[in-house]
Design an enzyme around this catalytic site. Structure first.
Site, PDB file in Angstrom:
ATOM      1  N   THR A   1      -4.050 -15.920   0.976  1.00  0.00           N
ATOM      2  CA  THR A   1      -4.200 -15.300  -0.207  1.00  0.00           C
ATOM      3  C   THR A   1      -2.776 -15.267  -0.754  1.00  0.00           C
ATOM      4  O   THR A   1      -1.822 -15.506  -0.167  1.00  0.00           O
ATOM      5  CB  THR A   1      -4.628 -13.927   0.000  1.00  0.00           C
ATOM      6  OG1 THR A   1      -3.849 -13.253   0.790  1.00  0.00           O
ATOM      7  CG2 THR A   1      -6.112 -13.795   0.815  1.00  0.00           C
ATOM      8  N   ASP A   2      -2.714 -14.773  -2.130  1.00  0.00           N
ATOM      9  CA  ASP A   2      -1.471 -14.525  -2.821  1.00  0.00           C
ATOM     10  C   ASP A   2      -1.469 -13.252  -3.355  1.00  0.00           C
ATOM     11  O   ASP A   2      -2.599 -12.378  -3.207  1.00  0.00           O
ATOM     12  CB  ASP A   2      -1.205 -15.754  -3.715  1.00  0.00           C
ATOM     13  CG  ASP A   2      -1.932 -15.879  -4.838  1.00  0.00           C
ATOM     14  OD1 ASP A   2      -2.742 -14.978  -5.142  1.00  0.00           O
ATOM     15  OD2 ASP A   2      -2.071 -17.079  -5.676  1.00  0.00           O
TER      16      ASP A   2
END
Lengths: 131, 131, 131, 131
Positions: free
Chosen positions: D16-17
């Site tokens: 994820t970011d």
């Protein structure tokens, strides 16, 4: 509470490096996957944990690398919770390929709120001591 | 507005794979770094852009790989904005090692709000057309 | 011999995670970049080291995370060689944002040959003791 | 020959970011995992392919992102071989979460030898045309 969980991980090509081995940083990600699945084995999802306003941030990791892993290996990521009290959880880790121990480690995660302030673990995340 | 920016990137060991080359997924990250630095060359930071409630999400990427890159190579990531209108920005990319073109690509990024709804680009992000 | 080197690292968006912080595994990669640049500051390149048949594999890493890093932060990766004798090199690491210490660590790397057998460090890689 | 394979992928936190989504570069890695498992479904392993001196390098990737994926999602990576002739294989890809199509793509991989010279695909990797 189930204290130990074994997760099978198939090594991705992207995880190898020019030495032909799994790059050592990936084990840190494997440890994280182990924590997620140990939690799930106990009936919780870390997504729900965050949904309730608890964030588990890594405060410390120690890792020893014994033998290399290679592309397409199927590894066993064994994750064990040692203690979960106050605002801290301690885990130990072993990464196996069959019977060979490739790496072992230990981490402390701290429970914080969305703003990053230390927060006591919810009671259902605390490890019950044997009587 | 400065339409093109050259960024030097030193290849990390972690970015290589078992073929001894830079793993192809990393170019997508290099493109993203190029967009960040092109924005900065124009006096903006993408952190501020998000701070004002605009999120630029990647809608499309095309990439051609021509020659491999290796550990410790110094690459030139050339990023050019082609158009920035409505809620979309189009960039083209070229990755060089010296005079050798290693890869080229193109992307569309879409502007959305925090909830992911399409949002018109702020005027200062729109590319002014030459008159 | 120069024992310490400071490397500036701009945090990439790809390195962040859903908590909005730099994902903790990336610090292991930052440490590796620090080792590469410390070697270069001493006149060597790790690419040449491998070219001469010496491979430096990570045997142990310990890391403490004190404060989070964020997208677009410019970090200072400070890498110090503590000892380099026999087939082992010990480094310590500090990651700063300005004057704030975000993380600190320590690693052991082992020198092996292409087949993975332990190999004595070349003399030019051994740390000369002060007399 | 089995032309299509579905692989389940659990999204890792590391993927994820800061937007809370899977960072778009990871889909390129998912595509690669899809190719590996499609090959295995046909009775081969890519590790053996390399062992016999054939290397499959990515020459081109196009990808469209339609909807975001999130931490802990279980994705279905659908990989289909379209053609495999001469020294080139063409695949198409679809990434689903349940019935939702999140991303789709296409790639060309080229067969080369260890030195990177174009090499004809082994006959057992060529896609047999329907008669």
């Amino acid at each position: 509470m189930i204290p130990t969980h074994d997760l099978q991980i198939r090594v991705r090509y992207q995880e190898t490096d020019a030495m032909g081995r799994v790059h050592h940083a990936n084990y840190i990600t494997y440890f994280e996957m182990g924590r997620t699945e140990l939690l799930r084995a106990n009936g919780y999802s870390y997504r729900q944990v965050e949904g309730e306003g608890y964030y588990l941030v890594v405060a410390q990791v120690d890792i020893k690398y014994l033998l290399p892993a290679f592309y397409d290996d199927v590894l066993t990521m064994r994750t064990t919770v040692m203690s979960a009290r106050g605002a801290r959880i301690e885990h130990v880790y072993e990464v196996y390929r069959g019977l060979e121990l490739l790496a072992s480690g230990r981490s402390l995660v701290a429970c914080v709120d969305k703003q990053g302030r230390v927060r006591r673990l919810p009671s259902w995340l605390q490890k019950r001591e044997p009587r």
